[in-house]
Design a protein around this motif. Structure first.
Motif, PDB file in Angstrom:
ATOM      1  N   VAL A  98      92.671  11.547  55.313  1.00  0.00           N
ATOM      2  CA  VAL A  98      91.781  11.524  54.243  1.00  0.00           C
ATOM      3  C   VAL A  98      91.658  12.664  53.395  1.00  0.00           C
ATOM      4  CG1 VAL A  98      89.816  12.497  55.631  1.00  0.00           C
ATOM      5  CG2 VAL A  98      89.256  10.914  53.687  1.00  0.00           C
ATOM      6  N   SER A  99      91.573  12.439  52.088  1.00  0.00           N
ATOM      7  CA  SER A  99      91.526  13.797  51.264  1.00  0.00           C
ATOM      8  C   SER A  99      90.113  14.444  51.076  1.00  0.00           C
ATOM      9  CB  SER A  99      92.073  13.442  49.774  1.00  0.00           C
ATOM     10  OG  SER A  99      91.199  12.648  49.181  1.00  0.00           O
ATOM     11  N   ARG A 100      90.278  15.764  50.819  1.00  0.00           N
ATOM     12  CA  ARG A 100      88.900  16.109  50.144  1.00  0.00           C
ATOM     13  C   ARG A 100      88.598  15.412  48.939  1.00  0.00           C
ATOM     14  NH1 ARG A 100      89.505  19.783  45.879  1.00  0.00           N
ATOM     15  NH2 ARG A 100      91.600  20.414  45.609  1.00  0.00           N
ATOM     16  N   ALA A 101      86.988  15.621  48.700  1.00  0.00           N
ATOM     17  CA  ALA A 101      86.678  15.034  47.387  1.00  0.00           C
ATOM     18  C   ALA A 101      87.094  15.979  46.163  1.00  0.00           C
ATOM     19  CB  ALA A 101      85.086  15.246  47.476  1.00  0.00           C
ATOM     20  N   VAL A 102      87.756  14.959  45.355  1.00  0.00           N
ATOM     21  CA  VAL A 102      88.202  15.444  44.057  1.00  0.00           C
ATOM     22  C   VAL A 102      87.299  15.441  42.945  1.00  0.00           C
ATOM     23  CG1 VAL A 102      89.974  15.357  42.348  1.00  0.00           C
ATOM     24  CG2 VAL A 102      90.584  15.103  44.727  1.00  0.00           C
ATOM     25  N   LEU A 103      86.834  16.102  42.177  1.00  0.00           N
ATOM     26  CA  LEU A 103      85.869  16.216  41.474  1.00  0.00           C
ATOM     27  C   LEU A 103      86.234  16.415  39.751  1.00  0.00           C
ATOM     28  CD1 LEU A 103      82.748  18.055  42.993  1.00  0.00           C
ATOM     29  CD2 LEU A 103      83.348  15.544  43.210  1.00  0.00           C
ATOM     30  N   THR A 104      85.589  15.805  38.891  1.00  0.00           N
ATOM     31  CA  THR A 104      86.183  16.028  37.499  1.00  0.00           C
ATOM     32  C   THR A 104      84.658  16.366  36.765  1.00  0.00           C
ATOM     33  OG1 THR A 104      87.194  15.169  35.563  1.00  0.00           O
ATOM     34  CG2 THR A 104      85.920  13.627  36.889  1.00  0.00           C
ATOM     35  N   GLU A 105      84.897  16.959  35.625  1.00  0.00           N
ATOM     36  CA  GLU A 105      83.675  17.486  34.704  1.00  0.00           C
ATOM     37  C   GLU A 105      83.076  16.285  33.952  1.00  0.00           C
ATOM     38  OE1 GLU A 105      82.139  20.448  35.000  1.00  0.00           O
ATOM     39  OE2 GLU A 105      83.419  21.064  36.502  1.00  0.00           O
ATOM     40  N   PRO A 106      81.804  16.325  33.819  1.00  0.00           N
ATOM     41  CA  PRO A 106      81.252  15.243  33.094  1.00  0.00           C
ATOM     42  C   PRO A 106      81.838  15.267  31.596  1.00  0.00           C
ATOM     43  CG  PRO A 106      79.628  16.818  33.469  1.00  0.00           C
ATOM     44  CD  PRO A 106      80.922  17.277  34.184  1.00  0.00           C
ATOM     45  N   VAL A 127      78.444  11.277  31.043  1.00  0.00           N
ATOM     46  CA  VAL A 127      78.819  10.525  32.027  1.00  0.00           C
ATOM     47  C   VAL A 127      79.727  11.422  32.953  1.00  0.00           C
ATOM     48  CG1 VAL A 127      80.596   8.454  32.469  1.00  0.00           C
ATOM     49  CG2 VAL A 127      79.141   8.543  30.397  1.00  0.00           C
ATOM     50  N   GLY A 128      79.356  11.333  34.136  1.00  0.00           N
ATOM     51  CA  GLY A 128      79.852  12.291  35.298  1.00  0.00           C
ATOM     52  C   GLY A 128      78.861  13.476  35.598  1.00  0.00           C
ATOM     53  N   PRO A 129      79.278  14.326  36.702  1.00  0.00           N
ATOM     54  CA  PRO A 129      80.642  14.376  37.150  1.00  0.00           C
ATOM     55  C   PRO A 129      80.922  13.276  38.198  1.00  0.00           C
ATOM     56  CG  PRO A 129      79.258  15.792  38.265  1.00  0.00           C
ATOM     57  CD  PRO A 129      78.290  15.118  36.996  1.00  0.00           C
ATOM     58  N   ALA A 130      82.170  12.904  38.024  1.00  0.00           N
ATOM     59  CA  ALA A 130      82.770  11.832  39.001  1.00  0.00           C
ATOM     60  C   ALA A 130      83.583  12.450  39.988  1.00  0.00           C
ATOM     61  CB  ALA A 130      83.698  10.825  38.217  1.00  0.00           C
ATOM     62  N   GLY A 131      83.320  11.864  41.219  1.00  0.00           N
ATOM     63  CA  GLY A 131      84.425  12.221  42.390  1.00  0.00           C
ATOM     64  C   GLY A 131      85.140  10.893  43.171  1.00  0.00           C
ATOM     65  N   ALA A 132      86.097  11.335  43.856  1.00  0.00           N
ATOM     66  CA  ALA A 132      86.919  10.265  44.631  1.00  0.00           C
ATOM     67  C   ALA A 132      87.437  10.837  45.720  1.00  0.00           C
ATOM     68  CB  ALA A 132      88.009   9.820  43.811  1.00  0.00           C
ATOM     69  N   ARG A 133      87.451  10.101  46.907  1.00  0.00           N
ATOM     70  CA  ARG A 133      88.014  10.426  48.145  1.00  0.00           C
ATOM     71  C   ARG A 133      89.079   9.337  48.577  1.00  0.00           C
ATOM     72  NH1 ARG A 133      84.312  13.056  52.607  1.00  0.00           N
ATOM     73  NH2 ARG A 133      86.674  13.906  53.268  1.00  0.00           N
ATOM     74  N   VAL A 134      90.111   9.755  49.006  1.00  0.00           N
ATOM     75  CA  VAL A 134      91.342   8.677  49.377  1.00  0.00           C
ATOM     76  C   VAL A 134      91.521   8.880  50.913  1.00  0.00           C
ATOM     77  CG1 VAL A 134      93.700   8.333  48.843  1.00  0.00           C
ATOM     78  CG2 VAL A 134      92.231   8.799  47.041  1.00  0.00           C
ATOM     79  N   ALA A 135      91.640   7.656  51.296  1.00  0.00           N
ATOM     80  CA  ALA A 135      92.288   7.520  52.898  1.00  0.00           C
ATOM     81  C   ALA A 135      93.675   6.702  52.664  1.00  0.00           C
ATOM     82  CB  ALA A 135      91.337   6.602  53.788  1.00  0.00           C
ATOM     83  N   PRO A 143      73.666   0.141  38.199  1.00  0.00           N
ATOM     84  CA  PRO A 143      74.846  -0.359  39.254  1.00  0.00           C
ATOM     85  C   PRO A 143      75.890   0.777  39.375  1.00  0.00           C
ATOM     86  CG  PRO A 143      74.372  -1.763  37.520  1.00  0.00           C
ATOM     87  CD  PRO A 143      73.533  -0.765  36.981  1.00  0.00           C
ATOM     88  N   ALA A 144      75.892   1.672  38.521  1.00  0.00           N
ATOM     89  CA  ALA A 144      76.836   2.987  38.762  1.00  0.00           C
ATOM     90  C   ALA A 144      76.281   3.870  39.784  1.00  0.00           C
ATOM     91  CB  ALA A 144      77.029   3.627  37.411  1.00  0.00           C
ATOM     92  N   ASP A 145      75.004   3.611  40.205  1.00  0.00           N
ATOM     93  CA  ASP A 145      74.563   4.493  41.358  1.00  0.00           C
ATOM     94  C   ASP A 145      75.124   4.405  42.692  1.00  0.00           C
ATOM     95  OD1 ASP A 145      72.934   5.575  39.536  1.00  0.00           O
ATOM     96  OD2 ASP A 145      71.053   4.476  39.987  1.00  0.00           O
ATOM     97  N   ARG A 146      75.815   3.533  42.793  1.00  0.00           N
ATOM     98  CA  ARG A 146      76.717   3.170  44.351  1.00  0.00           C
ATOM     99  C   ARG A 146      77.953   3.396  44.120  1.00  0.00           C
ATOM    100  NH1 ARG A 146      79.364  -1.544  44.622  1.00  0.00           N
ATOM    101  NH2 ARG A 146      79.213  -2.954  42.785  1.00  0.00           N
ATOM    102  N   PRO A 147      78.564   3.618  45.422  1.00  0.00           N
ATOM    103  CA  PRO A 147      80.222   3.968  45.332  1.00  0.00           C
ATOM    104  C   PRO A 147      80.781   2.688  45.107  1.00  0.00           C
ATOM    105  CG  PRO A 147      79.232   4.022  47.639  1.00  0.00           C
ATOM    106  CD  PRO A 147      77.956   4.205  46.512  1.00  0.00           C
ATOM    107  N   PHE A 148      82.140   2.846  44.758  1.00  0.00           N
ATOM    108  CA  PHE A 148      82.795   1.694  44.424  1.00  0.00           C
ATOM    109  C   PHE A 148      84.207   2.119  45.272  1.00  0.00           C
ATOM    110  CE2 PHE A 148      80.062   1.498  41.025  1.00  0.00           C
ATOM    111  CZ  PHE A 148      80.022   0.245  40.686  1.00  0.00           C
ATOM    112  N   VAL A 149      84.988   0.831  45.875  1.00  0.00           N
ATOM    113  CA  VAL A 149      85.889   0.919  46.721  1.00  0.00           C
ATOM    114  C   VAL A 149      87.134   0.040  46.286  1.00  0.00           C
ATOM    115  CG1 VAL A 149      86.703   0.689  49.186  1.00  0.00           C
ATOM    116  CG2 VAL A 149      84.228   1.328  48.635  1.00  0.00           C
ATOM    117  N   VAL A 173      87.249   5.831  47.391  1.00  0.00           N
ATOM    118  CA  VAL A 173      85.914   5.515  47.094  1.00  0.00           C
ATOM    119  C   VAL A 173      85.567   6.470  45.993  1.00  0.00           C
ATOM    120  CG1 VAL A 173      83.635   5.893  48.111  1.00  0.00           C
ATOM    121  CG2 VAL A 173      85.592   5.212  49.658  1.00  0.00           C
ATOM    122  N   VAL A 174      85.118   5.618  44.997  1.00  0.00           N
ATOM    123  CA  VAL A 174      84.771   6.402  43.563  1.00  0.00           C
ATOM    124  C   VAL A 174      82.964   6.199  43.313  1.00  0.00           C
ATOM    125  CG1 VAL A 174      85.239   6.589  41.052  1.00  0.00           C
ATOM    126  CG2 VAL A 174      86.949   5.521  42.691  1.00  0.00           C
TER     127      VAL A 174
END
Length: 485
Positions: free
Chosen positions: A202-210, A187-195, A156-162, A107-108
């Motif tokens: 499930v992983s914790r949320a991984v974030l990256t700087e904008p 552009v960002g910050p962006a985050g992702a969680r993985v199952a 459209p970028a305001d929603r999560p993508f799977v 989930v991004v």
């Protein structure tokens, strides 16, 4: 649903599995299998043990290969080509899988500046139906959300993508749209969680700087006459009053040692029976100082296609003026009239124009209770031969005082009014309309007083805004001055 795999950046030292947590599904499977096994042993019923076997074996099979590292997330902001207001912007949020275990579900989600209108978002190579907005998503023509610019829509970028990511691969969430306003937009910050493990871990949320996207101001078409008050450089495109090598004829005189033969006027020489040469005026460059008044902001910015605020007009006009004079070979410098007192030294050429555009990205309106005149105009910081173009909304009395002091110091000053013409007072505050009219009258009186002090004030209107003013200033500069004996 995974797109073309991309090489994963060099992985850092593997992290511990502390970043992974069991999901409720794992807890239910272990609890159910444990209860059935305990009940089967205590009650002596083999059927309960047989019933618990699929849950236990399925959980063990799913957990046979556990991930050891967290996913990697990074943002790539388009290419290196300069981006101008109204241009197409592109970015990508990439999720990499450095592990040997496939990610079943990723989930991004990413934040994007409201001044970057994202119109297309999806994973590269994915089925368009997979990236369709959810059923509860707002329609495209819904009112803009809070914080979006005037006339903006929900992105459209305001929603999560799977999606899913195979082992040792990466997928890109591509974002494409249009840049609405100049500046540095994140552009960002962006985050992702993985199952993974069948949805049991499930992983914790991984974030990256904008990542900042630089959007340069759109250069409005601008042309000005060649008349300059005083050309002080050695070479250039403006005709000075000093004799020298140039293209402007100043007269004919008798040949003197050191004159070039190509300057000989043979017609006059034959008539006078003595060598005469054509005298010319030297071509020199001029220094243009663009002064940005950043003490106040007014109006609402609607982006490249909407209304313009004071800062919008100031930045776009500065870019147009700088481009015009730099293209002619003149020297251009920028100065901020505000608490920051930023300054860009005078230079020429295309490199200076690119530096001007970069410098303008950091222009901000800052209120100050102190008079910044002495801080901005220090000793020997402003040439007496320079043409000073002041971009000001004349919202602060200190701005008018600054213009008057520059005119009294003998410098050539042109004031450009950047106040929006469509500025209106709030209609729900009782006396606001009357106060606005009084303020307008007071402002017109201030402009009249500046003109009496010899400071021309014109409204910025693109091409030809300064033609008549520059002619008048150049005429005053070349007029003879009366001195007292």
């Amino acid at each position: 649903m995974t797109g073309p795999t991309a090489p994963v950046p060099p992985s850092t030292e593997p992290e511990s599995t502390a970043g992974w947590a069991p999901t409720p599904a794992l807890g239910r499977a272990v609890l159910l299998a444990g209860l059935l096994l305990v009940a089967g042993v205590l009650l002596g019923r083999v059927d309960l043990v047989v019933l618990a076997a699929p849950f236990a074996l399925g959980t063990a099979y799913a957990l046979r290969r556990r991930p050891t590292t967290l996913p990697q997330v990074w943002i790539t902001a388009g290419d290196d080509a300069p981006l101008v207001e109204g241009g197409e912007v592109s970015a990508a949020v990439s999720v990499g899988n450095p592990d040997a275990v496939d990610y079943d579900l990723v989930v991004v989600r990413s934040r994007v500046s409201p001044w970057l209108r994202i119109t297309r978002a999806g994973f590269a190579g994915a089925d368009p139906a997979d990236d369709a907005p959810p059923a509860d998503a707002p329609p495209a023509d819904a009112p803009p959300a809070a914080g979006t610019p005037a006339g903006g829509r929900r992105s459209p970028a305001d929603r999560p993508f799977v999606t899913s990511v195979p082992a040792a691969a990466a997928v890109d969430l591509e974002l494409a749209g249009r840049a609405l306003r100049w500046g540095r937009h994140p552009v960002g910050p962006a985050g992702a969680r993985v199952a993974t493990a069948g949805g049991l871990l499930v992983s914790r949320a991984v974030l990256t700087e904008p990542v900042g996207v630089r959007v340069y101001p759109r250069t409005e078409p601008f042309e000005a006459v060649e008349a300059m008050p005083r050309a002080a450089g050695l070479v250039g495109a403006h005709h000075s009053r000093r004799p020298g090598e140039g293209g402007e004829l100043a007269g004919v005189r008798i040949f003197a040692p050191g004159d070039r033969l190509r300057r000989v006027d043979w017609r006059v020489s034959l008539r006078a029976r003595q060598l005469h040469v054509a005298a010319t005026l030297s071509d020199r460059d001029a220094e243009v100082v663009v002064l940005l008044d950043v003490l106040a902001e007014a109006g609402r910015s609607g982006g490249v296609d909407g209304s313009a605020s004071v800062l919008d007009t100031t930045v776009r006009a500065t870019a147009a003026i700088a481009e015009h004079y730099l293209h002619r070979g003149d020297r251009v410098s920028l100065v901020e009239y505000g608490p920051g007192a930023r300054r860009l030294r005078a230079a020429t050429g295309r490199r200076q124009y690119l530096t001007v555009l970069e410098w303008l990205l950091d222009v901000r309106a800052e209120a100050s209770q102190h008079e910044p005149y002495d801080q901005v105009f220090g000793p020997q910081q402003l040439s007496s031969d320079a043409l000073v173009v002041v971009l000001t909304p004349l919202l602060d009395e200190r701005s008018a005082q600054m213009l008057a002091r520059l005119a009294r110091s003998g410098r050539f000053v042109v004031a450009v009014d950047t106040l929006p013409t469509n500025l209106r007072p709030p209609k729900d505050r009782g006396w606001a309309e009357v106060a606005y009219r009084l303020w307008r009258l007071d402002r017109e009186t201030m402009i009249g007083q500046l003109r009496e002090h010899g400071v021309p004030v014109v409204r910025w209107a693109g091409a030809g805004s300064l033609d008549q003013v520059l002619r008048d200033v150049a005429r005053l500069a070349t007029a003879p001055r009366v001195g007292s004996r």
